[in-house]
Design a protein around this motif. Structure first.
Motif, mmCIF file in Angstrom:
data_model
loop_
_atom_site.group_PDB
_atom_site.id
_atom_site.type_symbol
_atom_site.label_atom_id
_atom_site.label_comp_id
_atom_site.label_asym_id
_atom_site.label_seq_id
_atom_site.Cartn_x
_atom_site.Cartn_y
_atom_site.Cartn_z
ATOM 1 N N LEU A 14 0.834 -1.201 0.000
ATOM 2 C CA LEU A 14 0.000 0.000 0.000
ATOM 3 C C LEU A 14 0.872 1.254 0.000
ATOM 4 O O LEU A 14 1.804 1.385 0.796
ATOM 5 N N THR A 16 0.656 5.806 -1.047
ATOM 6 C CA THR A 16 -0.082 6.974 -1.520
ATOM 7 C C THR A 16 0.934 8.024 -1.904
ATOM 8 O O THR A 16 1.885 8.284 -1.151
ATOM 9 N N LEU A 43 -9.064 2.187 4.374
ATOM 10 C CA LEU A 43 -8.418 3.324 3.727
ATOM 11 C C LEU A 43 -9.227 4.563 4.054
ATOM 12 O O LEU A 43 -10.425 4.612 3.794
ATOM 13 N N TYR A 96 -5.133 5.961 -3.158
ATOM 14 C CA TYR A 96 -4.203 4.909 -2.759
ATOM 15 C C TYR A 96 -3.833 4.008 -3.929
ATOM 16 O O TYR A 96 -4.618 3.816 -4.861
#
Length: 207
Positions: A14, A16, A43, A96
Motif C-alpha cells: 500500500l 499513496t 483506507l 491509494y
C-alpha cells in the motif's frame, strides 16, 4: 547444504503518492477493502467508498472485485469490475495504490509477522469511558471511536499524522475547533475531542 524451506506469499503493498505505507499479507480467503472501520484494509480517504472492493483468494490465485464503488477500482490503469491478479499488478483505489506481489519467504515467517519498529506514537485518553487508557498508533491507519457512534481515523501520511472524520453526526475537533470533512494535521500535544472522549496526541512515549 540443506535448503531452507520457502513459501509463496501474496501481498498487497500500500502506498499513496510517493510514500510507502505498509505491506498486507493476503492470508485469508476474503479480504475486504474500504473506508469503513470493519474492513480488513481500511483506507481513510473520502475518495474510497465505505465498502469499495474485495479480494478473493483460493488455490494460490487472487481475484479483485469492485463492489460498485463510487470512484471505481483500476487495475493497471483500467477500470474493472473483476480481475484475476498477476504478480506486479497495480491497483488504484481513490488516492491509494496497491501493488499485488508474490514474495517467497522462509516458511516460519510467512505468517505476516512484522519486526519491532520501535516506540509508536500514542493517543492518551484524557476523558470519556476509557479515560486513563492509551491508544498506540502502531499501524499507518488506526480508527478511534466514541460510545456515541462517532468514528474517526488517525493516519500516517507523507507530511505526518492526520485525523479524518469517518462516521457520526458531528466532526471531531482539534484544540477546540471542528476539523470538518477534510484531513487535519496533528502536532504533539494536540487535544482531539470525539463525542464525549478527549485524546492527547503524543509522539513521545508516555512516562
Amino acid at each position: 547444504m540443506q535448503q531452507r524451506e520457502t513459501a509463496a506469499v501474496p501481498k498487497l503493498v500500500l502506498s499513496t503518492g510517493d510514500r510507502l505505507l505498509r505491506r498486507i499479507v493476503i492470508d485469508k480467503p476474503r479480504l475486504t477493502i474500504g473506508r469503513r472501520p470493519f474492513n480488513d484494509l481500511m483506507l481513510d480517504d473520502l475518495t474510497v467508498s465505505g465498502e469499495h472492493a474485495v479480494v478473493h483468494t483460493a488455490a494460490g490465485t487472487s481475484t479483485i472485485h469492485d463492489l460498485r464503488s463510487r470512484n471505481g477500482t483500476l487495475v493497471n490503469g483500467v477500470a474493472v469490475t473483476q480481475r484475476t491478479l498477476a504478480d506486479g499488478d497495480r491497483i488504484d483505489i481513490g488516492i491509494y495504490r496497491l501493488h499485488y506481489v508474490i514474495e517467497r519467504e522462509p516458511a516460519e515467517v510467512a505468517d505476516g509477522s512484522m519486526p519491532d519498529r520501535g516506540v509508536a506514537p500514542t493517543l492518551a485518553v484524557l476523558a470519556g469511558p476509557q479515560a486513563g487508557g492509551t491508544v498506540r498508533l502502531e499501524r499507518p491507519i488506526v480508527s478511534i471511536a466514541d460510545a456515541t457512534g462517532q468514528v474517526a481515523v488517525v493516519a500516517h501520511r507523507r507530511t505526518g499524522w492526520v485525523i479524518t472524520h469517518l462516521e457520526g453526526p458531528s466532526c471531531p475537533s482539534v484544540n477546540g475547533e471542528s476539523i470538518g470533512l477534510t484531513s487535519h494535521p496533528l502536532r504533539p500535544d494536540d487535544l482531539i475531542e470525539l463525542g464525549g472522549t478527549i485524546f492527547r496526541f503524543q509522539l513521545d512515549p508516555p512516562p
